[in-house]
Design a protein around this motif. Structure first.
Motif, PDB file in Angstrom:
ATOM      1  N   GLY A  54       0.776  -1.218   0.000  1.00  0.00           N
ATOM      2  CA  GLY A  54       0.000   0.000   0.000  1.00  0.00           C
ATOM      3  C   GLY A  54       0.812   1.274   0.000  1.00  0.00           C
ATOM      4  N   GLY A  55       2.133   1.145   0.070  1.00  0.00           N
ATOM      5  CA  GLY A  55       2.991   2.309   0.002  1.00  0.00           C
ATOM      6  C   GLY A  55       3.443   2.864   1.333  1.00  0.00           C
ATOM      7  N   ALA A  56       3.058   2.234   2.431  1.00  0.00           N
ATOM      8  CA  ALA A  56       3.560   2.659   3.731  1.00  0.00           C
ATOM      9  C   ALA A  56       5.032   2.290   3.859  1.00  0.00           C
ATOM     10  N   SER A  57       5.825   3.197   4.390  1.00  0.00           N
ATOM     11  CA  SER A  57       7.267   2.993   4.435  1.00  0.00           C
ATOM     12  C   SER A  57       7.825   3.228   5.820  1.00  0.00           C
ATOM     13  N   ASN A  58       8.982   2.642   6.062  1.00  0.00           N
ATOM     14  CA  ASN A  58       9.718   2.932   7.272  1.00  0.00           C
ATOM     15  C   ASN A  58      11.210   2.851   6.980  1.00  0.00           C
ATOM     16  N   TYR A  59      12.008   3.492   7.842  1.00  0.00           N
ATOM     17  CA  TYR A  59      13.423   3.676   7.580  1.00  0.00           C
ATOM     18  C   TYR A  59      14.247   3.480   8.836  1.00  0.00           C
ATOM     19  N   ALA A  60      15.473   3.055   8.630  1.00  0.00           N
ATOM     20  CA  ALA A  60      16.443   3.095   9.707  1.00  0.00           C
ATOM     21  C   ALA A  60      16.726   4.547  10.076  1.00  0.00           C
ATOM     22  N   ASP A  61      16.982   4.785  11.353  1.00  0.00           N
ATOM     23  CA  ASP A  61      17.247   6.150  11.794  1.00  0.00           C
ATOM     24  C   ASP A  61      18.426   6.776  11.054  1.00  0.00           C
ATOM     25  N   SER A  62      19.398   5.975  10.685  1.00  0.00           N
ATOM     26  CA  SER A  62      20.597   6.491  10.059  1.00  0.00           C
ATOM     27  C   SER A  62      20.361   7.074   8.669  1.00  0.00           C
ATOM     28  N   VAL A  63      19.263   6.698   8.028  1.00  0.00           N
ATOM     29  CA  VAL A  63      18.988   7.181   6.679  1.00  0.00           C
ATOM     30  C   VAL A  63      17.735   8.032   6.601  1.00  0.00           C
ATOM     31  N   LYS A  64      17.010   8.144   7.682  1.00  0.00           N
ATOM     32  CA  LYS A  64      15.759   8.890   7.689  1.00  0.00           C
ATOM     33  C   LYS A  64      16.005  10.340   7.278  1.00  0.00           C
ATOM     34  N   GLY A  65      15.196  10.818   6.369  1.00  0.00           N
ATOM     35  CA  GLY A  65      15.343  12.170   5.862  1.00  0.00           C
ATOM     36  C   GLY A  65      16.267  12.291   4.675  1.00  0.00           C
ATOM     37  N   ARG A  66      17.034  11.247   4.389  1.00  0.00           N
ATOM     38  CA  ARG A  66      17.949  11.256   3.252  1.00  0.00           C
ATOM     39  C   ARG A  66      17.552  10.259   2.174  1.00  0.00           C
ATOM     40  N   PHE A  67      17.006   9.129   2.589  1.00  0.00           N
ATOM     41  CA  PHE A  67      16.624   8.076   1.655  1.00  0.00           C
ATOM     42  C   PHE A  67      15.110   8.013   1.531  1.00  0.00           C
ATOM     43  N   THR A  68      14.643   7.648   0.360  1.00  0.00           N
ATOM     44  CA  THR A  68      13.220   7.466   0.115  1.00  0.00           C
ATOM     45  C   THR A  68      12.999   6.164  -0.642  1.00  0.00           C
ATOM     46  N   ILE A  69      12.168   5.303  -0.086  1.00  0.00           N
ATOM     47  CA  ILE A  69      11.805   4.072  -0.766  1.00  0.00           C
ATOM     48  C   ILE A  69      10.468   4.275  -1.472  1.00  0.00           C
ATOM     49  N   SER A  70      10.342   3.707  -2.643  1.00  0.00           N
ATOM     50  CA  SER A  70       9.105   3.818  -3.407  1.00  0.00           C
ATOM     51  C   SER A  70       8.934   2.574  -4.260  1.00  0.00           C
ATOM     52  N   ARG A  71       7.771   2.455  -4.866  1.00  0.00           N
ATOM     53  CA  ARG A  71       7.518   1.309  -5.725  1.00  0.00           C
ATOM     54  C   ARG A  71       6.684   1.717  -6.918  1.00  0.00           C
ATOM     55  N   ASP A  72       6.926   1.036  -8.022  1.00  0.00           N
ATOM     56  CA  ASP A  72       6.160   1.211  -9.242  1.00  0.00           C
ATOM     57  C   ASP A  72       5.508  -0.130  -9.525  1.00  0.00           C
ATOM     58  N   ASN A  73       4.233  -0.232  -9.208  1.00  0.00           N
ATOM     59  CA  ASN A  73       3.552  -1.513  -9.336  1.00  0.00           C
ATOM     60  C   ASN A  73       3.441  -1.971 -10.790  1.00  0.00           C
ATOM     61  N   ALA A  74       3.331  -1.029 -11.705  1.00  0.00           N
ATOM     62  CA  ALA A  74       3.235  -1.387 -13.115  1.00  0.00           C
ATOM     63  C   ALA A  74       4.522  -2.026 -13.625  1.00  0.00           C
ATOM     64  N   LYS A  75       5.649  -1.663 -13.025  1.00  0.00           N
ATOM     65  CA  LYS A  75       6.939  -2.191 -13.446  1.00  0.00           C
ATOM     66  C   LYS A  75       7.477  -3.263 -12.509  1.00  0.00           C
ATOM     67  N   ASN A  76       6.718  -3.611 -11.482  1.00  0.00           N
ATOM     68  CA  ASN A  76       7.167  -4.588 -10.490  1.00  0.00           C
ATOM     69  C   ASN A  76       8.562  -4.250  -9.969  1.00  0.00           C
ATOM     70  N   THR A  77       8.741  -3.003  -9.621  1.00  0.00           N
ATOM     71  CA  THR A  77      10.054  -2.507  -9.232  1.00  0.00           C
ATOM     72  C   THR A  77       9.951  -1.659  -7.976  1.00  0.00           C
ATOM     73  N   VAL A  78      10.900  -1.854  -7.078  1.00  0.00           N
ATOM     74  CA  VAL A  78      11.024  -1.015  -5.899  1.00  0.00           C
ATOM     75  C   VAL A  78      12.310  -0.209  -6.019  1.00  0.00           C
ATOM     76  N   TYR A  79      12.273   1.026  -5.551  1.00  0.00           N
ATOM     77  CA  TYR A  79      13.400   1.933  -5.678  1.00  0.00           C
ATOM     78  C   TYR A  79      13.867   2.406  -4.312  1.00  0.00           C
ATOM     79  N   LEU A  80      15.117   2.776  -4.260  1.00  0.00           N
ATOM     80  CA  LEU A  80      15.655   3.462  -3.100  1.00  0.00           C
ATOM     81  C   LEU A  80      16.407   4.688  -3.587  1.00  0.00           C
ATOM     82  N   GLN A  81      15.803   5.848  -3.404  1.00  0.00           N
ATOM     83  CA  GLN A  81      16.454   7.104  -3.738  1.00  0.00           C
ATOM     84  C   GLN A  81      17.315   7.519  -2.557  1.00  0.00           C
ATOM     85  N   MET A  82      18.594   7.678  -2.790  1.00  0.00           N
ATOM     86  CA  MET A  82      19.546   7.994  -1.735  1.00  0.00           C
ATOM     87  C   MET A  82      20.145   9.360  -2.018  1.00  0.00           C
ATOM     88  N   ASN A  83      19.844  10.315  -1.156  1.00  0.00           N
ATOM     89  CA  ASN A  83      20.354  11.670  -1.281  1.00  0.00           C
ATOM     90  C   ASN A  83      21.298  11.983  -0.134  1.00  0.00           C
TER      91      ASN A  83
END
Length: 112
Positions: A54-83
């Motif tokens: 459903g798109g609910a996410s959680n993060y390790a404290d060490s990456v919170k605010g810098r990393f974003t996890i997302s998913r594209d259901n049409a492509k069966n792909t999960v992403y991790l954007q790391m800034n």
């Protein structure tokens, strides 16, 4: 055998960004929880981020605010954007659906 295909790792300067991708078969992608874990040499593998169907996410404290996890259901792909990457983010990053499967990992190196 089920194959998880990870990509997007590489060498980046501190403060830079990378986006990791994990493509999975639909039957695996439909598992309730999918996550990213990482392991640096000499350390235990650790949880980084996870996302539900459903798109609910959680993060390790060490990456919170810098990393974003997302998913594209049409492509069966999960992403991790790391800034704002830091040297301590250097590790092999693994795609991990809830269950016994792990990706082969993709190397992320943050260095000048």
């Amino acid at each position: 055998q089920v194959q998880l295909v990870e990509s997007g790792g590489g060498l980046v300067q501190p403060g830079g960004s990378l986006r990791l991708s994990c493509a999975a078969p639909e039957s695996i992608f439909s598992i309730y929880f999918m996550g990213w874990h990482r392991q640096a040499p000499g350390t235990e593998r650790e949880f980084v981020a996870g996302i539900t169907t459903g798109g609910a996410s959680n993060y390790a404290d060490s990456v919170k605010g810098r990393f974003t996890i997302s998913r594209d259901n049409a492509k069966n792909t999960v992403y991790l954007q790391m800034n704002n990457l830091k040297p301590e983010d250097t590790a092999v990053y693994y795609c991990h659906p809830d269950g016994p499967l792990w990706g082969q990992g993709t190397q992320v190196t943050v260095s000048s």
